[in-house]
Enzyme design. Structure first.
Site, PDB file in Angstrom:
ATOM      1  CE  LYS A  34      37.158  44.558  43.567  1.00 12.30           C
ATOM      2  NZ  LYS A  34      36.331  43.810  42.746  1.00 12.30           N
ATOM      3  NE  ARG A 128      29.795  40.548  38.931  1.00 11.53           N
ATOM      4  CZ  ARG A 128      30.921  41.370  39.081  1.00 11.53           C
ATOM      5  NH1 ARG A 128      31.871  41.496  38.189  1.00 11.53           N
ATOM      6  NH2 ARG A 128      30.752  42.313  40.147  1.00 11.53           N
ATOM      7  CE1 TYR A 252      62.020  32.646  22.327  1.00  9.90           C
ATOM      8  CE2 TYR A 252      61.257  34.232  23.832  1.00  9.90           C
ATOM      9  CZ  TYR A 252      61.814  33.154  23.589  1.00  9.90           C
ATOM     10  OH  TYR A 252      62.818  32.206  24.363  1.00  9.90           O
ATOM     11  CG  MET A 300      59.574  34.226  32.055  1.00 14.70           C
ATOM     12  SD  MET A 300      59.964  32.656  32.556  1.00 14.70           S
ATOM     13  CE  MET A 300      59.075  31.617  31.822  1.00 14.70           C
TER      14      MET A 300
HETATM   15  C1  LIG Z   1      30.931  45.071  44.317  1.00 14.66           C
HETATM   16  C2  LIG Z   1      32.235  46.089  44.018  1.00 14.66           C
HETATM   17  N1  LIG Z   1      32.145  47.512  44.530  1.00 14.66           N
HETATM   18  C3  LIG Z   1      33.022  48.178  44.220  1.00 14.66           C
HETATM   19  C4  LIG Z   1      33.954  47.932  43.384  1.00 14.66           C
HETATM   20  C5  LIG Z   1      34.939  49.086  42.644  1.00 14.66           C
HETATM   21  O1  LIG Z   1      34.914  49.299  41.439  1.00 14.66           O
HETATM   22  P1  LIG Z   1      35.975  50.172  40.748  1.00 14.66           P
HETATM   23  O2  LIG Z   1      37.192  49.756  40.993  1.00 14.66           O
HETATM   24  O3  LIG Z   1      35.808  50.190  39.391  1.00 14.66           O
HETATM   25  O4  LIG Z   1      35.875  51.550  41.540  1.00 14.66           O
HETATM   26  C6  LIG Z   1      34.099  46.666  42.671  1.00 14.66           C
HETATM   27  C7  LIG Z   1      35.346  46.230  41.863  1.00 14.66           C
HETATM   28  O5  LIG Z   1      35.087  45.718  40.953  1.00 14.66           O
HETATM   29  C8  LIG Z   1      33.271  45.654  43.217  1.00 14.66           C
HETATM   30  O6  LIG Z   1      33.182  44.206  42.692  1.00 14.66           O
END
Ligand SMILES: Cc1ncc(COP(=O)(O)O)c(C=O)c1O
Length: 355
Positions: A34, A128, A252, A300
């Protein structure tokens, strides 16, 4: 050429996926790709993992669609599932496995039945996404009655598997495991931290993310110690070197003041490239393999580093993170985690794919 590079190492990604597979001890491994492969590039990460894992994990349907467009036919898990009826239909067409975390998603499926593999998300304490066990049990019965829907398993996510004094994971695991056994389906719960640390949490399917990208899930253990390979090196060039006198300030806000004469190097990277603006003076960098520190505020397009006593010339490469300075060290100095540093690199650094 400015010389601000993000080098990505496919072989290191593959090595880390193999390491996850070895630790998984027979559990199916779904590599989380992801958020653009944790900033490494969705296609690049997915292809690097492809032969070492059983499937890929994304957060949203668009990412699953992008994987299919790239020609990847692997099983894909969509961790937030579908947001509406169109996405539900799309998930079915893409042969994606979706997470169902709320009754409204079951309502949608019941109204528009489609062939779909579903993971039922149970809330075991993260509070969550996910349904309380009783609600999940009831929704499982509804899901099983919908034509075309296959209940593939129970899924949960750990809140504290990466915490040094963790006592919560056992509790979460017991709840998820009980439900999976009751429904007679596989359990998927382990992220990287749990995969490495809790053999009993590996269950039937694991979902490692950050460890695949060469970063340690644990603040107290380095990636090198976990035998994870460095998957990216962020570097930029020295574009100016200036003398500084005791009492002079840099950058800055004049936040850093020299207490002795020295040399300041100006490096062609800034928050416009994704280097964290909140990196404080003292954050480690490496110049020609020599470790030194950031001084003054991040701009930047530039940062300033202490070159006093170092062998350095204009044009030399400065490592922001990679081989000499671990990304986890930079994250710790910035009060954040490597995930965020990886995700916030912008399109400006030139991507270099290592051999
Ligand atoms: C549902 C779910 N599974 C697995 C993972 C993988 O977690 P990690 O990157 O800590 O191994 C994530 C990442 O946030 C997640 O949201």
């Amino acid at each position: 050429m400015r010389g601000t590079f993000l080098e990505i190492r496919p072989r290191a990604l593959t090595d880390n996926a193999r390491r996850a597979r070895a630790l998984a001890n027979g559990a199916r491994v779904f590599a989380m790709v992801k958020a653009n492969g944790y900033g490494h590039g969705l296609g690049l990460a997915a292809r690097a993992f492809a032969n070492a894992v059983d499937g890929l994990g994304v957060a949203v349907i668009e990412e699953a669609q992008a994987l299919r467009h790239l020609g990847l036919a692997h099983p894909v898990l969509v961790a937030e599932g579908f947001f509406d009826a169109d996405e539900l239909a799309l998930a079915s067409r893409l042969h994606a496995e979706v997470v169902v975390h709320s009754p409204w998603q079951v309502d949608l499926l019941a109204a528009r039945p489609a062939p779909l593999g579903v993971w039922l998300k149970v809330n075991t304490g993260m509070n969550r996404l996910g349904m309380a066990p009783d609600l999940a049990r009831a929704q499982a019965a509804r899901l099983r009655a919908i034509p075309g829907v296959r209940l593939l398993g129970v899924m949960s996510h750990f809140a504290c598997a990466d915490a040094e004094d963790d006592t919560f994971t056992d509790h979460q695991l017991a709840i998820a495991d009980t439900l999976a056994k009751e429904l007679n389906v596989p359990l998927s719960a382990a992220n990287s931290a749990a995969l490495i640390r809790y053999p009993e949490a590996r269950a039937r399917r694991v979902r490692p993310g950050i460890m695949l990208y060469g970063s340690s899930p644990f603040p107290w253990r380095s990636a090198a110690d976990l035998q994870l390979a460095v998957t990216q090196r962020f570097s930029a060039r020295l574009i100016a070197i200036n003398p500084i006198q005791a009492g002079d300030t840099v950058g800055y806000g004049a936040t850093w003041r020299a207490d002795a004469p020295g040399r300041i190097g100006v490096v062609a990277v800034g928050y416009g490239d994704g280097y964290p603006r909140h990196a404080p003076s003292g954050t480690p960098v490496a110049v020609n393999g020599q470790r030194t520190r950031l001084v003054g505020r991040v701009s930047m397009d530039m940062i300033t580093v202490d070159l006093t006593g170092l062998d350095a010339r204009v044009g030399d490469s400065v490592e922001l993170w990679g081989d000499t300075v671990a990304v986890d060290e930079v994250a710790a100095a910035c009060g954040t985690i490597s995930y965020e540093l990886f995700c916030q690199i912008t399109g400006r650094p030139v991507r270099v794919i290592a051999e």
